[in-house]
Scaffold this active site. Structure first.
Site, PDB file in Angstrom:
ATOM      1  N   GLY A 126      23.501  -5.193  -7.668  1.00 53.31           N
ATOM      2  CA  GLY A 126      23.588  -6.637  -7.528  1.00 53.31           C
ATOM      3  C   GLY A 126      23.038  -7.242  -6.359  1.00 53.31           C
ATOM      4  O   GLY A 126      23.007  -6.309  -5.201  1.00 53.31           O
ATOM      5  N   LEU A 170       4.976 -10.734  -1.660  1.00 59.02           N
ATOM      6  CA  LEU A 170       3.880 -10.265  -2.292  1.00 59.02           C
ATOM      7  C   LEU A 170       3.937  -8.929  -2.804  1.00 59.02           C
ATOM      8  O   LEU A 170       2.835  -8.538  -2.951  1.00 59.02           O
ATOM      9  CB  LEU A 170       2.715 -10.698  -1.524  1.00 59.02           C
ATOM     10  CG  LEU A 170       2.812 -12.005  -0.799  1.00 59.02           C
ATOM     11  CD1 LEU A 170       1.236 -12.349   0.266  1.00 59.02           C
ATOM     12  CD2 LEU A 170       2.536 -13.292  -1.932  1.00 59.02           C
ATOM     13  N   GLY A 192       2.765  -7.279   0.815  1.00 62.48           N
ATOM     14  CA  GLY A 192       3.308  -7.783   1.939  1.00 62.48           C
ATOM     15  C   GLY A 192       3.838  -9.283   1.677  1.00 62.48           C
ATOM     16  O   GLY A 192       4.662  -9.395   0.661  1.00 62.48           O
ATOM     17  N   ASP A 247      10.250   3.477  -7.161  1.00 60.52           N
ATOM     18  CA  ASP A 247      11.065   2.474  -7.743  1.00 60.52           C
ATOM     19  C   ASP A 247      11.199   1.392  -6.790  1.00 60.52           C
ATOM     20  O   ASP A 247      11.783   1.484  -5.717  1.00 60.52           O
ATOM     21  CB  ASP A 247      12.480   3.289  -8.052  1.00 60.52           C
ATOM     22  CG  ASP A 247      13.412   2.242  -8.586  1.00 60.52           C
ATOM     23  OD1 ASP A 247      13.062   1.282  -9.045  1.00 60.52           O
ATOM     24  OD2 ASP A 247      14.615   2.766  -8.814  1.00 60.52           O
ATOM     25  N   GLY A 289      12.767  -6.524  -3.113  1.00 61.60           N
ATOM     26  CA  GLY A 289      13.371  -7.932  -2.377  1.00 61.60           C
ATOM     27  C   GLY A 289      14.678  -7.964  -1.738  1.00 61.60           C
ATOM     28  O   GLY A 289      14.567  -8.638  -0.505  1.00 61.60           O
ATOM     29  N   ASP A 290      15.503  -7.306  -2.339  1.00 58.48           N
ATOM     30  CA  ASP A 290      16.869  -7.358  -1.616  1.00 58.48           C
ATOM     31  C   ASP A 290      16.543  -6.469  -0.383  1.00 58.48           C
ATOM     32  O   ASP A 290      17.160  -6.693   0.695  1.00 58.48           O
ATOM     33  CB  ASP A 290      17.955  -6.375  -2.572  1.00 58.48           C
ATOM     34  CG  ASP A 290      18.083  -7.190  -3.790  1.00 58.48           C
ATOM     35  OD1 ASP A 290      17.802  -8.627  -3.813  1.00 58.48           O
ATOM     36  OD2 ASP A 290      18.386  -6.491  -4.801  1.00 58.48           O
TER      37      ASP A 290
HETATM   38  P1  ATP Z   1      12.553  -6.999  -6.943  1.00 60.32           P
HETATM   39  O1  ATP Z   1      12.725  -8.312  -8.106  1.00 60.32           O
HETATM   40  O2  ATP Z   1      11.871  -5.663  -7.614  1.00 60.32           O
HETATM   41  O3  ATP Z   1      13.681  -6.882  -6.077  1.00 60.32           O
HETATM   42  P2  ATP Z   1      10.793  -8.782  -5.451  1.00 60.32           P
HETATM   43  O4  ATP Z   1       9.872  -9.363  -6.352  1.00 60.32           O
HETATM   44  O5  ATP Z   1      11.873  -9.834  -5.249  1.00 60.32           O
HETATM   45  O6  ATP Z   1      11.170  -7.273  -5.919  1.00 60.32           O
HETATM   46  P3  ATP Z   1       8.406  -7.950  -4.023  1.00 60.32           P
HETATM   47  O7  ATP Z   1       7.748  -9.062  -3.457  1.00 60.32           O
HETATM   48  O8  ATP Z   1       8.297  -7.198  -5.083  1.00 60.32           O
HETATM   49  O9  ATP Z   1      10.133  -8.655  -4.359  1.00 60.32           O
HETATM   50  O10 ATP Z   1       8.642  -7.085  -2.849  1.00 60.32           O
HETATM   51  C1  ATP Z   1       9.510  -7.221  -1.541  1.00 60.32           C
HETATM   52  C2  ATP Z   1       8.942  -6.589  -0.563  1.00 60.32           C
HETATM   53  O11 ATP Z   1       9.124  -5.187  -0.542  1.00 60.32           O
HETATM   54  C3  ATP Z   1       7.741  -6.938  -0.094  1.00 60.32           C
HETATM   55  O12 ATP Z   1       7.202  -7.950   0.359  1.00 60.32           O
HETATM   56  C4  ATP Z   1       7.358  -5.486   0.781  1.00 60.32           C
HETATM   57  O13 ATP Z   1       7.496  -5.709   1.935  1.00 60.32           O
HETATM   58  C5  ATP Z   1       7.963  -4.605   0.016  1.00 60.32           C
HETATM   59  N1  ATP Z   1       7.232  -3.754  -1.181  1.00 60.32           N
HETATM   60  C6  ATP Z   1       7.471  -3.902  -2.347  1.00 60.32           C
HETATM   61  N2  ATP Z   1       6.748  -3.153  -3.109  1.00 60.32           N
HETATM   62  C7  ATP Z   1       5.993  -2.276  -2.105  1.00 60.32           C
HETATM   63  C8  ATP Z   1       5.080  -1.214  -2.232  1.00 60.32           C
HETATM   64  N3  ATP Z   1       4.689  -0.818  -3.431  1.00 60.32           N
HETATM   65  N4  ATP Z   1       4.833  -0.933  -1.195  1.00 60.32           N
HETATM   66  C9  ATP Z   1       5.329  -1.104   0.251  1.00 60.32           C
HETATM   67  N5  ATP Z   1       6.021  -2.138   0.366  1.00 60.32           N
HETATM   68  C10 ATP Z   1       6.456  -2.845  -0.859  1.00 60.32           C
HETATM   69  O1  RIB Z   2      17.197  -6.893  -7.174  1.00 58.14           O
HETATM   70  C1  RIB Z   2      17.960  -5.908  -8.108  1.00 58.14           C
HETATM   71  C2  RIB Z   2      19.054  -5.894  -8.363  1.00 58.14           C
HETATM   72  O2  RIB Z   2      18.948  -6.953  -9.447  1.00 58.14           O
HETATM   73  C3  RIB Z   2      19.539  -4.799  -9.110  1.00 58.14           C
HETATM   74  O3  RIB Z   2      20.307  -4.106  -8.391  1.00 58.14           O
HETATM   75  C4  RIB Z   2      20.361  -5.316 -10.354  1.00 58.14           C
HETATM   76  O4  RIB Z   2      21.631  -5.288 -10.097  1.00 58.14           O
HETATM   77  C5  RIB Z   2      19.988  -6.707 -10.524  1.00 58.14           C
HETATM   78  O5  RIB Z   2      20.951  -7.630 -10.549  1.00 58.14           O
END
Ligand code: ATP
Ligand code: RIB
Length: 312
Positions: free
Chosen positions: A40, A223, A227, A248, A253-254
């Site tokens: 979550g 991004l 980054g 993985d 983002g979390d």
């Molecule tokens: P998710 O929805 O999968 O939780 P998100 O789309 O909200 O992710 P991203 O922008 O993909 O978030 O990633 C968040 C942060 O995680 C990036 O700004 C970076 O700091 C780190 N990150 C993500 N992917 C990578 C990677 N392949 N290598 C290094 N750092 C990463």
């Molecule tokens: O951001 C990742 C999370 O989104 C997962 O832990 C899953 O629970 C989904 O809600």
């Protein structure tokens, strides 16, 4: 001095399978691994902040069922305060079905919020003082909207800085945006919310300006492996991610948001906080799972010491 952080958001049990490819509709694929664990967006962010050293209070809602124990056991193991958890007698603890492609690391998620979709006025009234006495409130869009709006309102009225992570994305009203100190969409969310495709630094600036015009004070657009784009009133720039082999990225983002709030609460400026949060997320993406992938403070500090120059 460490300042108080409240994380308000979802807990769900993550049911994760790794698969050679993501199935198309109607297809059954033999997966290579299954793992069940706490997840979550709210809980992942709360645990990330807590393990990074924040003085953090977690607010979420559980059912009265076996899945609730997944949250409570994890909190107990991590020495987290469970006294601000709400319970539903009628609705079960939420779940997320997560498929991760073991070759590309792409994922597909179906989240059923369950109890976290039923946070009501009485629940929030019981934690009003906790929110009021925080320096930062970190929240997302993965609980019922009425509850998210209410906690943001309480925080704003009491001078608590609101960090809004706009995941999973859905419309956010202007009256809510005007109360946000720092917004943290990813590229897709930024485009959906602003209508501006974030495909260049110039367009990221346009998206940030759109948020500024709504009253948001600071913008960080994540991004992925590139980054984050950071925009404050004084300066805009990209802070590159650390170069690592991701296995993985679910919950990246979390990880970033949890690290960000922990660092800000320690008094780091937004640039230092992004460096810390990038490091936390870079460690998390090298591990399987979501909540269980969040590193300890010692691991983050060691990573920063070793990878000082390994960015971009
Ligand atoms: P998710 O929805 O999968 O939780 P998100 O789309 O909200 O992710 P991203 O922008 O993909 O978030 O990633 C968040 C942060 O995680 C990036 O700004 C970076 O700091 C780190 N990150 C993500 N992917 C990578 C990677 N392949 N290598 C290094 N750092 C990463
Ligand atoms: O951001 C990742 C999370 O989104 C997962 O832990 C899953 O629970 C989904 O809600």
């Amino acid at each position: 001095m460490k300042k108080k952080v409240t994380v308000f958001g979802s807990f769900v049990v993550d049911l994760m399978s790794r698969t050679p490819h993501l199935p198309v509709p109607g297809e059954t694929v033999k997966g290579s691994m299954f793992k069940m664990g706490p997840g979550g967006k709210g809980f992942n962010q709360g645990v990330a902040a807590h393990k990074a050293g924040a003085d953090m209070t977690m607010i979420t809602k559980l059912g009265r069922d076996a899945f609730a124990n997944v949250a409570l056991d994890a909190m107990k193991e991590l020495n987290m305060d469970t006294s601000h958890i709400f319970y539903s007698d009628a609705v079960e603890t939420g779940t997320a079905l997560i498929l991760v492609d073991e070759n590309t690391s792409q994922n597909e998620i179906v989240v059923v919020l369950g109890a976290c979709d039923t946070i009501d006025e009485a629940d929030i009234a019981s934690v009003e003082d906790v929110i009021k006495n925080s320096q930062y409130l970190l929240t997302q869009l993965e609980t019922n909207v009425s509850a998210t709006e209410r906690v943001i309102d309480i925080a704003h009225q009491n001078g608590v800085k609101v960090i809004l992570n706009t995941a999973p994305v859905q419309p956010v009203g202007d009256e809510v945006l005007a109360k946000v100190y720092l917004i943290t969409p990813n590229e897709v969310e930024a485009e959906i919310l602003t209508g501006i495709c974030v495909d260049s630094e110039e367009n990221a600036k346009k998206a940030a300006d759109w948020f500024f015009a709504k009253g948001v004070q600071n913008v960080i657009i994540t991004l992925g492996s590139r980054g984050v784009y950071v925009a404050t009133a004084e300066k805009q720039a990209i802070m590159p991610a650390y170069r690592v082999d991701a296995v993985d990225t679910t919950g990246a983002g979390d990880a970033f948001n949890g690290g960000l709030v922990a660092a800000l609460a320690e008094g780091k400026d937004i640039w230092e906080a992004c460096r810390f949060a990038n490091a936390l997320a870079a460690i998390a993406v090298q591990r399987l799972g979501t909540t269980p992938a969040m590193p300890t403070r010692k691991e983050i500090d060691e990573f920063l010491a070793v990878h000082e120059k390994n960015v971009g």
